[in-house]
Design a protein around this motif. Structure first.
Motif, PDB file in Angstrom:
ATOM      1  N   ALA A 190       0.835  -1.207   0.000  1.00  0.00           N
ATOM      2  CA  ALA A 190       0.000   0.000   0.000  1.00  0.00           C
ATOM      3  C   ALA A 190       0.866   1.252   0.000  1.00  0.00           C
ATOM      4  O   ALA A 190       0.569   2.234  -0.703  1.00  0.00           O
ATOM      5  N   PHE A 191       1.947   1.223   0.768  1.00  0.00           N
ATOM      6  CA  PHE A 191       2.864   2.365   0.809  1.00  0.00           C
ATOM      7  C   PHE A 191       3.520   2.573  -0.558  1.00  0.00           C
ATOM      8  O   PHE A 191       3.577   3.698  -1.076  1.00  0.00           O
ATOM      9  N   ALA A 192       4.023   1.483  -1.155  1.00  0.00           N
ATOM     10  CA  ALA A 192       4.687   1.590  -2.454  1.00  0.00           C
ATOM     11  C   ALA A 192       3.716   2.056  -3.534  1.00  0.00           C
ATOM     12  O   ALA A 192       4.061   2.887  -4.384  1.00  0.00           O
ATOM     13  N   LYS A 193       2.508   1.543  -3.490  1.00  0.00           N
ATOM     14  CA  LYS A 193       1.516   1.911  -4.510  1.00  0.00           C
ATOM     15  C   LYS A 193       1.166   3.394  -4.433  1.00  0.00           C
ATOM     16  O   LYS A 193       1.023   4.069  -5.462  1.00  0.00           O
ATOM     17  N   ALA A 194       1.056   3.910  -3.227  1.00  0.00           N
ATOM     18  CA  ALA A 194       0.693   5.315  -3.054  1.00  0.00           C
ATOM     19  C   ALA A 194       1.736   6.251  -3.640  1.00  0.00           C
ATOM     20  O   ALA A 194       1.420   7.371  -4.062  1.00  0.00           O
ATOM     21  N   HIS A 195       2.979   5.801  -3.710  1.00  0.00           N
ATOM     22  CA  HIS A 195       4.051   6.663  -4.193  1.00  0.00           C
ATOM     23  C   HIS A 195       4.505   6.334  -5.611  1.00  0.00           C
ATOM     24  O   HIS A 195       5.183   7.140  -6.245  1.00  0.00           O
ATOM     25  N   ALA A 196       4.154   5.146  -6.111  1.00  0.00           N
ATOM     26  CA  ALA A 196       4.660   4.727  -7.419  1.00  0.00           C
ATOM     27  C   ALA A 196       3.613   4.778  -8.527  1.00  0.00           C
ATOM     28  O   ALA A 196       3.969   4.792  -9.703  1.00  0.00           O
ATOM     29  N   MET A 197       2.331   4.799  -8.181  1.00  0.00           N
ATOM     30  CA  MET A 197       1.271   4.831  -9.192  1.00  0.00           C
ATOM     31  C   MET A 197       1.126   6.253  -9.726  1.00  0.00           C
ATOM     32  O   MET A 197       0.770   7.173  -8.982  1.00  0.00           O
ATOM     33  N   ILE A 198       1.418   6.454 -11.003  1.00  0.00           N
ATOM     34  CA  ILE A 198       1.383   7.781 -11.613  1.00  0.00           C
ATOM     35  C   ILE A 198       0.390   7.765 -12.775  1.00  0.00           C
ATOM     36  O   ILE A 198       0.571   7.045 -13.763  1.00  0.00           O
ATOM     37  N   ARG A 199      -0.662   8.571 -12.661  1.00  0.00           N
ATOM     38  CA  ARG A 199      -1.683   8.623 -13.700  1.00  0.00           C
ATOM     39  C   ARG A 199      -1.252   9.543 -14.842  1.00  0.00           C
ATOM     40  O   ARG A 199      -0.766  10.650 -14.619  1.00  0.00           O
ATOM     41  N   CYS A 200      -1.419   9.078 -16.070  1.00  0.00           N
ATOM     42  CA  CYS A 200      -1.162   9.891 -17.264  1.00  0.00           C
ATOM     43  C   CYS A 200      -2.489  10.134 -17.978  1.00  0.00           C
ATOM     44  O   CYS A 200      -3.365   9.259 -18.003  1.00  0.00           O
ATOM     45  N   ASP A 201      -2.632  11.298 -18.580  1.00  0.00           N
ATOM     46  CA  ASP A 201      -3.891  11.648 -19.237  1.00  0.00           C
ATOM     47  C   ASP A 201      -4.102  10.880 -20.529  1.00  0.00           C
ATOM     48  O   ASP A 201      -5.242  10.610 -20.921  1.00  0.00           O
ATOM     49  N   ASP A 202      -3.021  10.520 -21.204  1.00  0.00           N
ATOM     50  CA  ASP A 202      -3.144   9.853 -22.500  1.00  0.00           C
ATOM     51  C   ASP A 202      -1.884   9.045 -22.762  1.00  0.00           C
ATOM     52  O   ASP A 202      -0.866   9.197 -22.078  1.00  0.00           O
ATOM     53  N   ARG A 203      -1.949   8.197 -23.781  1.00  0.00           N
ATOM     54  CA  ARG A 203      -0.777   7.432 -24.198  1.00  0.00           C
ATOM     55  C   ARG A 203       0.146   8.313 -25.054  1.00  0.00           C
ATOM     56  O   ARG A 203      -0.274   9.345 -25.583  1.00  0.00           O
ATOM     57  N   PHE A 204       1.392   7.864 -25.190  1.00  0.00           N
ATOM     58  CA  PHE A 204       2.419   8.652 -25.877  1.00  0.00           C
ATOM     59  C   PHE A 204       2.919   7.914 -27.121  1.00  0.00           C
ATOM     60  O   PHE A 204       2.900   6.684 -27.191  1.00  0.00           O
TER      61      PHE A 204
END
Length: 420
Positions: A258-272
Motif C-alpha cells: 500500500a505504501f509503495a503503490k501510493a508513491h509509485a502509481m502515476i496517472r497519465c492523461d493519454d498514451r504517448f
C-alpha cells in the motif's frame, strides 16, 4: 531538456524534447537513520512479537535473501538481523540465496551483497531449483503441481525472509511471499507459477494484488511452510531505504505494498507516441532478460504502434542462464513466439519473460540502448540504438512535429497508467 536515466552504476544523461513528460515516483527521502528504523521495526513489528523474543538460543535459523539481480540492501539488513539475534551462535544460522532459476553467486558477489564479515562468519547456500536432493516436497497445491522448497529453509527451526517491495510486472508487487516462492522453490513449482496461462492472465499485472493468480499461488505455497518473520523495505531511486515493514508475512507485506503503490502509481492523461525507459539501473539492468520489466512499464502508456526506447546496460549479457535466448530463436516474429508459447504444450525455462516481451513487441517497436552488440540485440527482435537523441530525431519524421514523448527515468520503480 536533459534528464538522467538510471543506467548501470553511473546513470545516463539524455537530451529529450522540452515538452517531454517526466514520469517518476514521488521523490521520497531516505530515512535519516536506517539502522535505527530497521531495529525499531524488528523490536515493534506488525502483527508479530518482537523478533528477538521469538527465537530461542538453540534454534537453527534460516534467513532468505534475494539474489544479486535485486537491489535489496542485504549488506545492511542481514547484519542488523544478526545483531538483534546476538543470543544465537553464528553456526546456528544459514543464509539461503533466493536464486529462483538464476545462476549461483560467487564468494566475491556474496561479499558485495552481504559484506565480508557476514560471509566469513555465516554459512551461505545458493538455492538450486533443479537439485531435488536439496529440496523438500511439501505435497500438492491447488495450482496443479507439487510444492518443492529449499531443504535448509524447510528444516530450520525459525525462518526469516528479507526483501524489498517495488511494483512487479506480473505479480503486482515484489517482496513478501515472493522471497520464498519462487525465490527458493524447485523447478516444477516455478514452471507452474510462470506458465502461459498464469502470465497471460489480465489480472497478473503491475500493482494488482486483488485476484492476481500469481499472488494467490505464492500465498498458498507460503502457508504450507510459512516464514516466521518478514523484513522488507522500500527504496527510492538512489537505493536509500524509505520505509521498513517487518513482522507477520501477509500483514506486513500488505502495508508495504500500500505504501509503495501510493508513491509509485502515476496517472497519465493519454498514451504517448514514444516512451523512453530505464530498467532502474544496476543491479536490475544487468541483463536483457531483466530489462523486459522496464519495457513493460513503458508498455502501459505507449500508443499502439508507438515506440519504446529502453536503456539497460546489460553488463551480464542476455544472461547465461535458462532458455531465454534459445526461445527467441524458435520463431521469426513476436506474434509467432506468442502463438508458440500459448499453444498449451510448450514448456521451457524462461518462457514467461519471452511471453511478456513478445506482448510488448506486438504492441510497439522497441529500441535498446545497452552495452550489447547490435547483432545480439537484433537476434532478440529488438532494434539497437547507440544514440538515443539521434533515434528521437528519426522518430519525429515518423510521428510528426507533434510527437509526444514520456520518460520513465526510474523504469519499473514507476507504475504509469492511463484510465481507458
Amino acid at each position: 531538456m536533459k534528464t538522467t536515466l538510471l543506467y548501470g552504476k553511473q546513470g545516463l544523461t539524455v537530451e529529450v524534447p522540452d515538452n517531454a513528460v517526466i514520469v517518476e515516483p514521488k521523490d521520497l527521502p531516505g530515512l535519516p537513520d536506517e539502522e535505527q528504523a530497521v531495529k525499531k521495526a524488528l523490536q515493534s513489528p506488525i502483527g508479530s512479537p518482537a523478533l528477538r523474543d521469538m527465537v530461542k538460543p538453540a534454534d537453527k535459523v534460516a534467513i532468505v535473501i534475494s539474489d544479486i539481480t535485486r537491489p535489496t540492501p542485504n549488506h545492511k539488513l542481514v547484519p542488523w538481523i544478526l545483531d538483534e539475534l546476538n543470543h544465537i551462535p553464528p553456526e546456528n544460522f544459514v543464509i539461503v540465496n533466493g536464486t529462483g532459476t538464476h545462476r549461483d553467486q560467487t564468494r566475491e558477489e556474496f561479499v558485495q551483497m552481504l559484506g565480508e564479515q557476514v560471509v566469513d562468519r555465516i554459512r551461505i547456500v545458493n538455492n538450486h531449483c533443479n537439485d531435488k536432493d536439496s529440496l523438500v516436497n511439501l505435497g500438492p497445491c491447488s495450482f496443479g503441481c507439487d510444492v518443492y522448497l529449499n531443504k535448509e529453509y524447510v528444516e530450520a527451526d525459525f525462518r526469516i525472509v528479507t526483501g524489498f517491495i517495488e511494483p512487479h510486472f506480473f505479480a503486482g508487487f515484489s517482496g513478501g511471499p515472493k522471497g520464498i516462492m519462487p525465490g527458493i522453490a524447485g523447478i516444477e513449482t516455478i514452471m507452474t507459477f510462470h506458465n502461459a496461462r498464469m502470465i497471460g492472465d489480465p489480472l497478473a499485472t503491475w500493482g494488482n494484488m486483488d485476484d492476481n493468480p500469481l499472488q494467490h499461488m505464492t500465498r498458498e505455497i507460503n502457508r504450507m511452510c510459512k516464514p516466521d518473520f518478514m523484513l522488507n523495505v522500500t527504496l527510492n531511486g538512489r537505493k536509500e531505504i524509505t520505509q521498513v515493514f517487518a513482522g507477520e508475512l501477509f500483514e506486513a507485506h500488505e502495508q508495504g505494498c500500500a505504501f509503495a503503490k501510493a508513491h509509485a502509481m502515476i496517472r497519465c492523461d493519454d498514451r504517448f507516441d514514444v516512451v523512453i525507459t530505464s530498467n532502474s539501473g544496476y543491479p536490475l539492468d544487468q541483463n536483457l532478460y531483466q530489462a523486459v520489466k522496464g519495457m513493460s512499464a513503458a508498455h502501459k502508456i505507449v500508443k499502439k504502434g508507438g515506440t519504446i526506447i529502453s536503456a539497460a546496460e546489460c553488463s551480464d549479457g542476455l544472461p547465461n542462464h535458462g532458455n531465454y535466448a534459445e526461445i527467441l530463436q524458435m520463431r521469426k516474429t513476436p506474434q509467432e513466439i506468442l502463438d508458440l508459447i500459448g499453444s498449451g504444450s510448450f514448456r521451457m525455462l524462461d518462457q514467461w519473460q519471452v511471453q511478456k516481451q513478445a506482448v510488448i513487441q506486438v504492441w510497439a517497436d522497441v529500441y535498446v540502448y545497452s552495452s550489447l552488440s547490435d547483432d545480439v540485440v537484433e537476434k532478440a527482435m529488438f532494434r539497437p540504438t547507440t544514440d538515443i537523441e539521434d533515434t528521437l530525431g528519426k522518430l519525429k519524421a515518423k510521428y510528426g512535429e507533434s510527437m509526444t514523448v514520456a520518460v520513465l527515468p526510474q523504469g519499473p520503480l514507476t507504475i504509469p497508467y492511463v484510465e481507458e
